[in-house]
Motif scaffolding. Structure first.
Motif, PDB file in Angstrom:
ATOM      1  N   CYS A  98      16.040  -3.008  50.405  1.00 31.43           N
ATOM      2  CA  CYS A  98      14.642  -3.286  49.738  1.00 31.43           C
ATOM      3  C   CYS A  98      13.812  -4.603  50.491  1.00 31.43           C
ATOM      4  O   CYS A  98      13.014  -4.560  50.849  1.00 31.43           O
ATOM      5  CB  CYS A  98      14.556  -3.374  48.247  1.00 31.43           C
ATOM      6  SG  CYS A  98      15.304  -4.773  47.749  1.00 31.43           S
ATOM      7  N   LYS A 156      19.717   0.572  47.365  1.00 30.37           N
ATOM      8  CA  LYS A 156      18.399  -0.074  46.998  1.00 30.37           C
ATOM      9  C   LYS A 156      18.371  -1.440  46.952  1.00 30.37           C
ATOM     10  O   LYS A 156      17.469  -1.853  47.438  1.00 30.37           O
ATOM     11  CB  LYS A 156      17.965   0.627  45.733  1.00 30.37           C
ATOM     12  CG  LYS A 156      17.319   1.763  45.711  1.00 30.37           C
ATOM     13  CD  LYS A 156      16.768   2.605  44.158  1.00 30.37           C
ATOM     14  CE  LYS A 156      16.502   3.934  44.399  1.00 30.37           C
ATOM     15  NZ  LYS A 156      16.140   4.415  42.961  1.00 30.37           N
ATOM     16  N   GLU A 202      23.512   4.677  44.691  1.00 30.60           N
ATOM     17  CA  GLU A 202      21.937   4.338  45.001  1.00 30.60           C
ATOM     18  C   GLU A 202      21.379   3.371  44.704  1.00 30.60           C
ATOM     19  O   GLU A 202      20.784   2.804  45.348  1.00 30.60           O
ATOM     20  CB  GLU A 202      21.345   5.593  43.897  1.00 30.60           C
ATOM     21  CG  GLU A 202      21.157   6.963  44.380  1.00 30.60           C
ATOM     22  CD  GLU A 202      22.766   7.572  44.206  1.00 30.60           C
ATOM     23  OE1 GLU A 202      23.528   6.882  43.515  1.00 30.60           O
ATOM     24  OE2 GLU A 202      22.919   8.753  44.475  1.00 30.60           O
TER      25      GLU A 202
END
Length: 80
Positions: free
Chosen positions: A42, A38, A34
């Motif tokens: 992002c 991210k 995860e």
């Protein structure tokens, strides 16, 4: 993340399949994947995003091939 291939089919170059499975499970439980997702999702960098005819092809119906879009003249009786 299911591919359908068993861990035992992992190439020998990666080492013992059970060790790799245990490491994968530890990372999954710790949220490593995860955090990686991210980190790379992002702030997208479109500096090198190129789309041209060598990569993308138009579907045959979009080019006017048989069965594609047909333009019909407006019917005078229909008020057009």
């Amino acid at each position: 993340m299911r591919t359908g291939s068993p861990w035992r089919d992992l190439p020998p170059a990666f080492g013992n399949w059970n060790s790799q499975f245990r490491r994968f499970r530890r990372w999954a439980m710790a949220g490593v994947f995860e955090r990686l997702f991210k980190a790379v999702s992002c702030d997208p960098d479109f500096e090198y995003a190129l789309i041209d005819g060598t990569i993308v092809q138009v579907h045959q119906k979009a080019t006017g091939a048989k069965g594609g879009l047909r333009l019909r003249p407006l019917d005078a009786r229909a008020g057009g």
